[in-house]
Design a protein around this motif. Structure first.
Motif, PDB file in Angstrom:
ATOM      1  N   ARG A  61       1.040  -1.500  -0.094  1.00 26.13           N
ATOM      2  CA  ARG A  61       0.013   0.192   0.052  1.00 26.13           C
ATOM      3  C   ARG A  61       0.755   1.502  -0.037  1.00 26.13           C
ATOM      4  NH1 ARG A  61      -1.696  -3.789   2.593  1.00 26.13           N
ATOM      5  NH2 ARG A  61      -0.793  -3.035   5.156  1.00 26.13           N
ATOM      6  N   VAL A  62       0.484   2.221  -0.393  1.00 29.23           N
ATOM      7  CA  VAL A  62       1.133   3.308  -0.953  1.00 29.23           C
ATOM      8  C   VAL A  62       0.739   4.487  -1.235  1.00 29.23           C
ATOM      9  CG1 VAL A  62       2.972   2.188  -2.037  1.00 29.23           C
ATOM     10  CG2 VAL A  62       1.209   3.091  -3.314  1.00 29.23           C
ATOM     11  N   LEU A  63       1.077   5.662  -0.471  1.00 28.04           N
ATOM     12  CA  LEU A  63       0.183   7.151  -0.768  1.00 28.04           C
ATOM     13  C   LEU A  63       1.257   8.637  -0.765  1.00 28.04           C
ATOM     14  CD1 LEU A  63       0.539   8.643   2.143  1.00 28.04           C
ATOM     15  CD2 LEU A  63      -1.317   6.973   2.914  1.00 28.04           C
ATOM     16  N   ILE A  64       0.883   9.160  -0.748  1.00 24.22           N
ATOM     17  CA  ILE A  64       1.987  10.537  -1.145  1.00 24.22           C
ATOM     18  C   ILE A  64       1.601  10.931  -0.017  1.00 24.22           C
ATOM     19  CG2 ILE A  64       2.980  12.603  -2.668  1.00 24.22           C
ATOM     20  CD1 ILE A  64       3.212  10.482  -4.321  1.00 24.22           C
ATOM     21  N   THR A  65       1.734  11.903   0.659  1.00 21.65           N
ATOM     22  CA  THR A  65       1.435  13.043   1.945  1.00 21.65           C
ATOM     23  C   THR A  65       2.435  13.924   1.694  1.00 21.65           C
ATOM     24  OG1 THR A  65       0.695  13.477   3.487  1.00 21.65           O
ATOM     25  CG2 THR A  65       2.658  12.543   4.282  1.00 21.65           C
ATOM     26  N   PHE A  66       1.783  15.182   2.205  1.00 19.73           N
ATOM     27  CA  PHE A  66       2.534  16.453   2.787  1.00 19.73           C
ATOM     28  C   PHE A  66       3.631  16.458   3.409  1.00 19.73           C
ATOM     29  CE2 PHE A  66      -1.536  19.047   0.469  1.00 19.73           C
ATOM     30  CZ  PHE A  66      -0.779  19.251  -0.128  1.00 19.73           C
ATOM     31  N   SER A  67       4.716  16.382   3.588  1.00 17.52           N
ATOM     32  CA  SER A  67       5.615  16.303   4.423  1.00 17.52           C
ATOM     33  C   SER A  67       6.020  17.046   5.881  1.00 17.52           C
ATOM     34  CB  SER A  67       7.261  16.168   3.823  1.00 17.52           C
ATOM     35  OG  SER A  67       7.425  18.214   3.869  1.00 17.52           O
ATOM     36  N   PHE A  68       4.803  18.042   5.931  1.00 17.16           N
ATOM     37  CA  PHE A  68       4.992  18.830   6.659  1.00 17.16           C
ATOM     38  C   PHE A  68       3.595  18.388   7.682  1.00 17.16           C
ATOM     39  CE2 PHE A  68       3.000  21.615   3.247  1.00 17.16           C
ATOM     40  CZ  PHE A  68       2.348  21.227   3.132  1.00 17.16           C
ATOM     41  N   ASN A  69       2.951  17.468   7.167  1.00 16.25           N
ATOM     42  CA  ASN A  69       1.524  16.782   7.852  1.00 16.25           C
ATOM     43  C   ASN A  69       1.705  15.918   8.521  1.00 16.25           C
ATOM     44  OD1 ASN A  69      -1.174  16.685   8.659  1.00 16.25           O
ATOM     45  ND2 ASN A  69      -1.947  16.228   6.443  1.00 16.25           N
ATOM     46  N   THR A  70       2.497  15.978   9.991  1.00 20.28           N
ATOM     47  CA  THR A  70       2.651  15.153  10.939  1.00 20.28           C
ATOM     48  C   THR A  70       1.815  14.541  11.153  1.00 20.28           C
ATOM     49  OG1 THR A  70       2.899  16.847  12.494  1.00 20.28           O
ATOM     50  CG2 THR A  70       4.620  16.468  10.864  1.00 20.28           C
ATOM     51  N   VAL A  71       0.293  15.396  11.469  1.00 20.63           N
ATOM     52  CA  VAL A  71      -0.334  14.542  12.190  1.00 20.63           C
ATOM     53  C   VAL A  71      -0.934  13.298  11.394  1.00 20.63           C
ATOM     54  CG1 VAL A  71      -2.635  14.496  12.438  1.00 20.63           C
ATOM     55  CG2 VAL A  71      -1.289  16.476  13.728  1.00 20.63           C
ATOM     56  N   SER A  72      -0.811  13.551   9.992  1.00 18.46           N
ATOM     57  CA  SER A  72      -1.744  12.464   8.840  1.00 18.46           C
ATOM     58  C   SER A  72      -0.348  10.814   8.971  1.00 18.46           C
ATOM     59  CB  SER A  72      -1.592  12.693   7.679  1.00 18.46           C
ATOM     60  OG  SER A  72      -2.906  13.648   7.710  1.00 18.46           O
ATOM     61  N   GLN A  73       0.220  11.679   9.776  1.00 14.80           N
ATOM     62  CA  GLN A  73       1.786  10.597   9.212  1.00 14.80           C
ATOM     63  C   GLN A  73       2.248   9.826  10.249  1.00 14.80           C
ATOM     64  OE1 GLN A  73       6.087  12.728   8.594  1.00 14.80           O
ATOM     65  NE2 GLN A  73       4.871  14.121   7.465  1.00 14.80           N
ATOM     66  N   GLY A  74       1.295  10.062  11.297  1.00 17.96           N
ATOM     67  CA  GLY A  74       1.039   9.363  12.081  1.00 17.96           C
ATOM     68  C   GLY A  74      -0.012   8.549  12.356  1.00 17.96           C
ATOM     69  N   LEU A  75      -0.841   9.100  12.078  1.00 10.05           N
ATOM     70  CA  LEU A  75      -1.587   7.848  11.423  1.00 10.05           C
ATOM     71  C   LEU A  75      -1.678   6.864  10.344  1.00 10.05           C
ATOM     72  CD1 LEU A  75      -5.184   7.396  11.552  1.00 10.05           C
ATOM     73  CD2 LEU A  75      -5.297   8.664   9.615  1.00 10.05           C
ATOM     74  N   TYR A  76      -1.146   7.608   9.141  1.00 11.41           N
ATOM     75  CA  TYR A  76      -0.042   5.834   8.736  1.00 11.41           C
ATOM     76  C   TYR A  76       0.310   5.495   8.867  1.00 11.41           C
ATOM     77  CZ  TYR A  76      -2.577   9.920   5.267  1.00 11.41           C
ATOM     78  OH  TYR A  76      -3.895  10.529   4.318  1.00 11.41           O
ATOM     79  N   ILE A  77       1.317   5.951  10.078  1.00  9.08           N
ATOM     80  CA  ILE A  77       2.890   5.001  10.454  1.00  9.08           C
ATOM     81  C   ILE A  77       2.506   3.750  11.279  1.00  9.08           C
ATOM     82  CG2 ILE A  77       4.474   4.875  12.119  1.00  9.08           C
ATOM     83  CD1 ILE A  77       5.115   7.246  10.779  1.00  9.08           C
ATOM     84  N   ARG A  78       1.095   4.764  11.880  1.00  6.68           N
ATOM     85  CA  ARG A  78       0.046   3.469  12.976  1.00  6.68           C
ATOM     86  C   ARG A  78      -0.466   1.786  12.311  1.00  6.68           C
ATOM     87  NH1 ARG A  78      -1.289   8.331  15.210  1.00  6.68           N
ATOM     88  NH2 ARG A  78      -4.067   8.240  14.301  1.00  6.68           N
ATOM     89  N   HIS A  79      -0.926   2.032  11.028  1.00  5.18           N
ATOM     90  CA  HIS A  79      -1.555   1.707   9.694  1.00  5.18           C
ATOM     91  C   HIS A  79      -0.467   1.056   9.065  1.00  5.18           C
ATOM     92  CE1 HIS A  79      -5.746   2.264  10.948  1.00  5.18           C
ATOM     93  NE2 HIS A  79      -5.729   3.004  11.305  1.00  5.18           N
ATOM     94  N   GLY A  80       0.802   0.852   9.736  1.00  2.85           N
ATOM     95  CA  GLY A  80       1.951   0.338   9.526  1.00  2.85           C
ATOM     96  C   GLY A  80       2.455   0.261   7.907  1.00  2.85           C
TER      97      GLY A  80
END
Length: 215
Positions: A46-65
């Protein structure tokens, strides 16, 4: 939204929760349902691209692997600036056609480069007309492909050998400069020194830093 991309690969795009609804685990539920759909589709990555400054979303994605892999830079410059500084070797080009042999070659190249086939993506891009696709040729040798849209944006672009990155990107920049677009842009992987060196030498500016995340 889950786009069923090449076999065994799922691309997550355009996930948004209205600000007045945030903090209610809606984003978490959307991700869970999307991943469940990916699993039923047989996707192993599974892949995605997000804004590098969007740390909240990155935390969410990390929790889902989905873990951070490398930065992606959206670079841009005016057509005049690119034309004024663009020099160096480039490849010959021919138009991409939706022929079976062409689609097969593109799929085989993507399998080698990415590990997955993107044949239906190429079929869509070639037939859609929003972008023009080109074969990149080093003499008689097929070296890769590039797409350029009417707005001057480059991509996707892929080559079969690392040494071909700079001349391939330079070729695509020439193609974009031949259009009527006032600006030229591209998404570049931060892991590619050749691509970054080529565009920074042209004094292209980074518009928006992004981040590739995947499982």
């Amino acid at each position: 939204m889950l786009l069923e991309s090449p076999p065994k690969l799922s691309s997550l795009r355009k996930v948004f929760v209205s600000p007045d609804q945030q903090g209610r685990s809606i984003g978490n539920e959307l991700i869970k349902r999307t991943i469940a759909h990916a699993e039923t589709s047989g996707a192993s990555n599974r892949v995605l691209i997000t804004f590098s400054f969007n740390t909240v979303s990155q935390g969410l994605y990390i929790r889902h692997g989905l873990l951070p892999r490398f930065p992606i830079y959206n670079v841009s410059a005016s057509r005049e600036q690119v034309i004024g500084h663009l020099h160096g070797p480039r490849y010959d080009v021919t138009p991409l056609r939706p022929e079976a042999s062409t689609l097969r070659r593109l799929a085989q190249a993507d399998e080698r480069i990415l590990g997955v086939s993107r044949e239906k993506h190429h079929r869509y891009l070639i037939n859609d007309g929003a972008a023009t696709g080109f074969n990149l040729l080093d003499g008689n040798d097929w070296i890769g492909y590039a797409y350029v849209d009417a707005g001057g944006h480059i991509g996707p672009l892929a080559v079969t050998e690392p040494h071909a990155v700079a001349p391939a990107l330079r070729t695509a920049l020439y193609l974009a400069a031949e259009s009527d677009a006032s600006r030229i842009s591209a998404f570049l992987p931060g892991a590619s020194k050749a691509a970054l060196d080529t565009t920074m030498a042209l004094r292209m500016r980074i518009k928006c830093p992004m981040l590739l995340m995947s499982s």
